[in-house]
Design an enzyme around this catalytic site. Structure first.
Site, PDB file in Angstrom:
ATOM      1  N   CYS A 238       0.888  -1.179   0.000  1.00 12.95           N
ATOM      2  CA  CYS A 238       0.000   0.000   0.000  1.00 12.95           C
ATOM      3  C   CYS A 238       0.914   1.213   0.000  1.00 12.95           C
ATOM      4  O   CYS A 238       1.127   1.844   1.030  1.00 12.95           O
ATOM      5  CB  CYS A 238      -0.928  -0.011   1.201  1.00 12.95           C
ATOM      6  N   ALA A 239       1.468   1.536  -1.150  1.00 10.69           N
ATOM      7  CA  ALA A 239       2.677   2.341  -1.228  1.00 10.69           C
ATOM      8  C   ALA A 239       2.478   3.835  -1.016  1.00 10.69           C
ATOM      9  O   ALA A 239       3.326   4.491  -0.404  1.00 10.69           O
ATOM     10  CB  ALA A 239       3.350   2.116  -2.583  1.00 10.69           C
ATOM     11  N   ALA A 240       1.415   4.412  -1.537  1.00  6.60           N
ATOM     12  CA  ALA A 240       1.259   5.866  -1.477  1.00  6.60           C
ATOM     13  C   ALA A 240       1.151   6.346  -0.023  1.00  6.60           C
ATOM     14  O   ALA A 240       0.567   5.649   0.803  1.00  6.60           O
ATOM     15  CB  ALA A 240       0.018   6.276  -2.253  1.00  6.60           C
ATOM     16  N   PRO A 241       1.757   7.497   0.290  1.00  6.32           N
ATOM     17  CA  PRO A 241       2.399   8.459  -0.604  1.00  6.32           C
ATOM     18  C   PRO A 241       3.846   8.150  -0.955  1.00  6.32           C
ATOM     19  O   PRO A 241       4.442   8.889  -1.731  1.00  6.32           O
ATOM     20  CB  PRO A 241       2.318   9.766   0.187  1.00  6.32           C
ATOM     21  N   GLY A 243       6.986   7.175   1.026  1.00 17.53           N
ATOM     22  CA  GLY A 243       8.240   7.275   1.756  1.00 17.53           C
ATOM     23  C   GLY A 243       8.949   5.947   1.915  1.00 17.53           C
ATOM     24  O   GLY A 243      10.177   5.850   1.778  1.00 17.53           O
ATOM     25  N   ASP A 259      -0.607   0.470  -5.227  1.00 12.44           N
ATOM     26  CA  ASP A 259      -1.626   1.230  -4.506  1.00 12.44           C
ATOM     27  C   ASP A 259      -2.879   1.280  -5.362  1.00 12.44           C
ATOM     28  O   ASP A 259      -2.800   1.274  -6.603  1.00 12.44           O
ATOM     29  CB  ASP A 259      -1.146   2.648  -4.189  1.00 12.44           C
ATOM     30  N   ASP A 299       1.884  -1.711   4.740  1.00 14.91           N
ATOM     31  CA  ASP A 299       1.425  -0.616   5.601  1.00 14.91           C
ATOM     32  C   ASP A 299      -0.076  -0.524   5.373  1.00 14.91           C
ATOM     33  O   ASP A 299      -0.547   0.204   4.502  1.00 14.91           O
ATOM     34  CB  ASP A 299       2.141   0.681   5.217  1.00 14.91           C
ATOM     35  N   CYS A 352      -0.279   2.811  11.149  1.00 13.71           N
ATOM     36  CA  CYS A 352      -0.057   4.045  11.908  1.00 13.71           C
ATOM     37  C   CYS A 352      -1.255   4.286  12.817  1.00 13.71           C
ATOM     38  O   CYS A 352      -1.869   5.349  12.813  1.00 13.71           O
ATOM     39  CB  CYS A 352       0.192   5.225  10.974  1.00 13.71           C
TER      40      CYS A 352
END
Length: 419
Positions: A238-241, A243, A259, A299, A352
């Site tokens: 789930c790559a975006a954004p 970092g 993503d 993520d 997060c």
């Protein structure tokens, strides 16, 4: 064509967050501040986040001067003015512009006298009242489960960190000490570079040359836990954004960044171009993605309750009703990710979130579902990591009140899994 002032733009954003429950990040991505010059954009965003952090205090002070709440737009202008006045802003300029903003609206022009009278009273007595008010509390929908999980004293520490806000963290491509010297920051124990006052990010040394990217110190740890090696095939699920994609690519891995949102991937494309790093970008659903990888970083979509110190709009734009669905999605994504690993592969699961249901509990349940799955607790022996951050099942639990003397960190959970 005239452009809105930073204060006018901030008032409009508050209307969107508090009236329509929209996330500030979505509004900014859609160009809400696009008409402003970069310094004015930074100021407008700062005004919004300061006001959202201090909403409880401003409303407490304003309640003494209002018989009833005015329409939301006027209330938000009053909130902006109150926060600025109580934080030491110039009374004359703040009051005059808040009155002008009210008068510029055909619907609310008749209330400009009220705004003038209230803010003059706030200018006189507000700063002294402000200083003795409590640290603003989280909303009940979030404070209750967090208090159950961590205890009221720890949650009070979270709230103090949220109210203080967040400094700017950078992930360096090269030497952290050299970057810290160039930008006037300090090197954190885990290797990120922290700036207490960043100003305009794009004006910092090394931005144009791609020497770093913005990433909270806590958010930089999952990729370090995965420890991608040169030549490995790695999926950032789930790559975006982006970092973490930049970290993995910087390590020399062959990265596939996946993503579901093309719009959210735009920032990753920009950062790849700026840093000169490479990754294969795929727009698609993680639950149907095909492939085989040496390592995967998941993520997972979550409540984002660990990021409130940087995103104070979140408790006002959400009410917790989506968390049950997110927990189900996280479990499904974790199962899918495990099926994409090559034999002997490894996976970092992270969120997060401060809610154990989105972190520790997900790993415990995954271990029960998958025979042979284990947590690699030894992998958590990373530079700068406090042993107290480690959890019973072998992962990390990061909290906003950690590193309080340094400015805190985002709340995160992460664990490295092996089959």
């Amino acid at each position: 064509m005239s452009h809105p002032s930073p204060r006018a733009a901030a008032a409009h954003l508050l209307d969107q967050v508090l009236g329509e429950h929209r996330l500030l990040s979505d509004l900014l991505a859609a160009g809400a501040l696009g008409q402003l010059a970069p310094p004015d954009r930074a100021r407008a965003q700062r005004l919004v986040t300061q006001t959202l952090r201090a909403l409880e205090r401003s409303d407490k002070i304003l309640a003494k001067h209002l018989r009833k709440p005015p329409p939301l737009t006027v209330q938000n202008i009053l909130r902006l003015g109150t926060v600025e006045l109580c934080m030491g802003g110039d009374a004359h300029g703040i009051v005059n512009e808040c009155v002008a903003l009210t008068g510029a609206s055909k619907r609310f022009a008749k209330l400009k006298g009220l705004v003038n009278a209230v803010l003059r009273k706030v200018a006189a007595a507000g700063p002294a009242e402000w200083a003795i008010l409590r640290v603003p509390h989280l909303p009940k929908w979030l404070r209750a489960p967090l208090s159950e999980a961590y205890g009221p004293k720890t949650v009070a520490g979270f709230e103090a960190a949220h109210f203080a806000g967040a400094p700017l963290d950078l992930t360096p491509r090269g030497d952290a000490a050299a970057l810290a010297e160039a930008v006037g920051g300090t090197v954190l124990p885990t290797g990120s570079v922290r700036l207490a006052e960043a100003g305009q990010v794009s004006a910092l040394p090394g931005f144009e040359t791609g020497d770093w990217w913005v990433q909270d110190a806590a958010a930089a740890l999952p990729a370090r836990l995965l420890a991608a090696q040169p030549g490995e095939t790695v999926l950032d699920m789930c790559a975006a954004p982006g970092g973490k994609t930049l970290q993995l690519a910087s390590a020399g891995a062959e990265v596939t960044a996946l993503d579901i949102s093309d719009a959210r991937m735009a920032r990753l494309r920009e950062n790849l171009a700026r840093t000169g790093l490479g990754a294969a970008l795929v727009i698609g659903d993680a639950l149907t993605h095909e492939g085989r990888y040496d390592a995967i970083l998941l993520d997972a979509p979550c409540s984002a309750t660990g990021t409130i110190r940087r995103h104070p709009d979140l408790p006002h734009a959400r009410d917790g009703s989506e968390i049950g669905d997110l927990i189900g999605l996280q479990a499904a994504m974790l199962d899918r990710a495990l099926g994409l690993l090559k034999p002997g592969g490894r996976l970092v699961y992270c969120t997060c979130s401060l809610l154990p249901d989105e972190g520790e509990c997900q790993i415990e349940e995954a271990l029960a579902r998958h025979s042979g799955l284990r947590v690699d607790a030894e992998a958590t022996a990373l530079p700068g990591v406090d042993p107290d951050w480690r959890t019973e099942e072998g992962g990390f639990r990061l909290r906003p009140d950690f590193w309080a003397e340094r400015g805190g960190m985002d709340g995160f959970y992460m664990a490295l899994l092996r089959m």
